[in-house]
Write an enzyme that holds these catalytic residues in place. Structure first.
Site, mmCIF file in Angstrom:
data_model
loop_
_atom_site.group_PDB
_atom_site.id
_atom_site.type_symbol
_atom_site.label_atom_id
_atom_site.label_comp_id
_atom_site.label_asym_id
_atom_site.label_seq_id
_atom_site.Cartn_x
_atom_site.Cartn_y
_atom_site.Cartn_z
ATOM 1 N N MET A 1 -3.906 -2.501 -7.658
ATOM 2 C CA MET A 1 -2.893 -1.447 -7.519
ATOM 3 C C MET A 1 -1.524 -1.997 -7.122
ATOM 4 S SD MET A 1 -4.498 1.086 -8.553
ATOM 5 C CE MET A 1 -3.473 2.505 -8.241
ATOM 6 N N ASP B 1 0.901 -10.168 0.463
ATOM 7 C CA ASP B 1 -0.569 -10.181 0.537
ATOM 8 C C ASP B 1 -0.941 -11.318 1.492
ATOM 9 O OD1 ASP B 1 -2.915 -8.965 -1.666
ATOM 10 O OD2 ASP B 1 -3.510 -10.583 -0.299
ATOM 11 N N VAL C 1 -3.735 -2.066 0.424
ATOM 12 C CA VAL C 1 -4.749 -3.066 0.763
ATOM 13 C C VAL C 1 -6.140 -2.462 0.578
ATOM 14 C CG1 VAL C 1 -3.159 -4.281 2.325
ATOM 15 C CG2 VAL C 1 -4.847 -2.694 3.273
ATOM 16 N N HIS D 1 -1.677 8.653 -3.929
ATOM 17 C CA HIS D 1 -2.820 8.088 -4.644
ATOM 18 C C HIS D 1 -2.370 7.835 -6.085
ATOM 19 C CE1 HIS D 1 -7.027 8.989 -6.488
ATOM 20 N NE2 HIS D 1 -6.828 7.694 -6.370
ATOM 21 N N ASN E 1 -10.901 12.251 -5.954
ATOM 22 C CA ASN E 1 -12.040 11.366 -5.696
ATOM 23 C C ASN E 1 -13.226 12.050 -5.019
ATOM 24 O OD1 ASN E 1 -11.073 9.207 -7.064
ATOM 25 N ND2 ASN E 1 -9.994 8.347 -5.311
HETATM 26 P P1 NAD Z 1 -7.997 -4.903 -4.633
HETATM 27 O O1 NAD Z 1 -9.247 -5.341 -3.991
HETATM 28 O O2 NAD Z 1 -7.753 -5.230 -6.062
HETATM 29 O O3 NAD Z 1 -6.720 -5.464 -3.800
HETATM 30 C C1 NAD Z 1 -6.610 -5.369 -2.408
HETATM 31 C C2 NAD Z 1 -5.651 -6.451 -1.932
HETATM 32 O O4 NAD Z 1 -5.407 -6.268 -0.521
HETATM 33 C C3 NAD Z 1 -6.206 -7.884 -2.095
HETATM 34 O O5 NAD Z 1 -5.320 -8.678 -2.864
HETATM 35 C C4 NAD Z 1 -6.324 -8.403 -0.650
HETATM 36 O O6 NAD Z 1 -6.046 -9.795 -0.533
HETATM 37 C C5 NAD Z 1 -5.265 -7.566 0.046
HETATM 38 N N1 NAD Z 1 -5.462 -7.487 1.490
HETATM 39 C C6 NAD Z 1 -6.617 -7.310 2.176
HETATM 40 N N2 NAD Z 1 -6.375 -7.290 3.505
HETATM 41 C C7 NAD Z 1 -5.028 -7.440 3.654
HETATM 42 C C8 NAD Z 1 -4.172 -7.509 4.787
HETATM 43 N N3 NAD Z 1 -4.637 -7.408 6.022
HETATM 44 N N4 NAD Z 1 -2.851 -7.713 4.580
HETATM 45 C C9 NAD Z 1 -2.345 -7.830 3.321
HETATM 46 N N5 NAD Z 1 -3.115 -7.779 2.207
HETATM 47 C C10 NAD Z 1 -4.440 -7.575 2.380
HETATM 48 O O7 NAD Z 1 -7.920 -3.323 -4.396
HETATM 49 P P2 NAD Z 1 -7.097 -2.223 -5.250
HETATM 50 O O8 NAD Z 1 -7.955 -1.731 -6.335
HETATM 51 O O9 NAD Z 1 -5.747 -2.757 -5.535
HETATM 52 O O10 NAD Z 1 -7.013 -1.036 -4.171
HETATM 53 C C11 NAD Z 1 -6.011 -1.009 -3.176
HETATM 54 C C12 NAD Z 1 -5.973 0.402 -2.580
HETATM 55 O O11 NAD Z 1 -5.631 1.338 -3.609
HETATM 56 C C13 NAD Z 1 -7.321 0.846 -2.010
HETATM 57 O O12 NAD Z 1 -7.126 1.634 -0.881
HETATM 58 C C14 NAD Z 1 -7.907 1.663 -3.162
HETATM 59 O O13 NAD Z 1 -8.836 2.617 -2.715
HETATM 60 C C15 NAD Z 1 -6.652 2.328 -3.706
HETATM 61 N N6 NAD Z 1 -6.716 2.756 -5.114
HETATM 62 C C16 NAD Z 1 -7.378 2.009 -6.045
HETATM 63 C C17 NAD Z 1 -7.403 2.434 -7.382
HETATM 64 C C18 NAD Z 1 -8.076 1.609 -8.460
HETATM 65 O O14 NAD Z 1 -8.267 2.131 -9.563
HETATM 66 N N7 NAD Z 1 -8.432 0.357 -8.209
HETATM 67 C C19 NAD Z 1 -6.759 3.620 -7.748
HETATM 68 C C20 NAD Z 1 -6.060 4.351 -6.775
HETATM 69 C C21 NAD Z 1 -6.045 3.903 -5.460
#
Ligand code: NAD
Length: 281
Positions: free
Chosen positions: A15, A34, A89, A139, A189
């Site tokens: 995201m 990150d 995150v 979201h 969701n």
């Molecule tokens: P992801 O696992 O692809 O990425 C998460 C990132 O956060 C990673 O690169 C990780 O290194 C980083 N991270 C973890 N702890 C951290 C910290 N303390 N400080 C800085 N960076 C940190 O996850 P994603 O799919 O990108 O999801 C991110 C958020 O968006 C989540 O809350 C998810 O629920 C939400 N979301 C996801 C989607 C989807 O389709 N994937 C859609 C809408 C919302």
């Protein structure tokens, strides 16, 4: 709103990459943070590739300009200038709360926090900050550069002024919002994770194969993607994290994650992002 606002993006995963690209493509300066160097490196490479691809369809996109407007950092340097922060995150309340503690040390008082989460309620996140009226759930939809809509969440203390500022900012990058009240999983969701999970149970029980289930959703309900294709696109680890949030928040067994999903995540089959989930990529 002019695009002279500075956007801080936290998290460079699925995201965060998309959010950074979208804002930069519309002329905003973006700083993306990150903790993982690997995630930052991958994000840099993939954003450049994705912008070049978008420019093939839309000649008005300036590839070099877009890429040069994004800076990458494993610290919070530069966040003191951010007008808005979009936090993306991992879907885990403890991790998210720890990030807001860091942001509080650096961000100016006027900065608005946009929480990008699948299921975690916004009110608790707002409550640990010194600016609970300036914290709002956004979201975003995946892939962010292509989706022109975001479900948005009014936390207990979110002010109307914050909602309007966020609405104006997102309109400037072509994203429309629908604002709902705070509730774990919000609207989208709470519903979609039930049917994705149930689709996994159908595979687990041998009732149907993934392709058949997705085909039924596409042909019978005219969905663009079936539930298992959607789960693979989101990331199976994120789907599991979200189901766990819903299960704990509602203390309701209807959100109990399918054992097949748990095994697949343990096996590293995370969907598109790992190259294999219910399908191979
Ligand atoms: P992801 O696992 O692809 O990425 C998460 C990132 O956060 C990673 O690169 C990780 O290194 C980083 N991270 C973890 N702890 C951290 C910290 N303390 N400080 C800085 N960076 C940190 O996850 P994603 O799919 O990108 O999801 C991110 C958020 O968006 C989540 O809350 C998810 O629920 C939400 N979301 C996801 C989607 C989807 O389709 N994937 C859609 C809408 C919302």
């Amino acid at each position: 709103m002019g695009n002279n606002k500075i956007i801080g993006v936290v998290g460079a995963g699925v995201m965060g990459k998309g959010v950074a690209q979208r804002f930069a493509q519309y002329g905003f300066n973006v700083i993306i943070h990150d903790i993982s160097e690997k995630a930052l490196k991958t994000a840099k490479r993939e954003i450049s590739r994705a912008v070049a691809f978008s420019a093939m369809m839309n000649k008005s996109i300036d590839v070099d300009g877009t890429v040069s407007r994004i800076s990458f950092t494993n610290s919070y340097e530069g966040f003191e200038n951010a007008d808005f922060v979009v936090e993306n995150v991992t879907e885990n309340e403890e991790i998210k709360l720890s990030v807001y503690q860091e942001l509080e040390k650096v961000c100016k008082d006027e900065c608005i926090y946009m929480v990008n989460t699948s299921c975690i309620p916004i009110t608790k996140i707002g409550s640990i900050t010194s600016r609970k009226e300036k914290v709002m759930g956004v979201h975003f939809m995946n892939p962010v550069p292509m989706k022109n809509f975001a479900e948005s969440i009014r936390g207990w203390y979110t002010s109307e002024e914050t909602i309007e500022s966020v609405r104006t900012l997102l309109e400037a990058v072509g994203i429309e919002i629908e604002v709902v009240n705070d509730s774990a999983g919000f609207v989208s969701n709470r519903i979609s994770h039930l049917y994705m999970n149930e689709a996994m149970y159908l595979v687990y029980e041998g009732v149907a194969e993934a392709k058949q289930i997705d085909n039924i959703f596409k042909k019978a309900f005219a969905h663009k993607m079936g539930p298992l294709e959607t789960a693979d696109l989101i990331g199976l680890d994120t789907v599991l994290d979200s189901l766990e949030v819903l299960y704990h928040q509602y203390e309701d067994s209807k959100y109990r994650a399918c054992p097949l999903l748990k095994r697949m995540v343990e096996a590293g089959l995370l969907g598109r992002k790992s190259g294999e989930g219910f399908y191979k990529y």
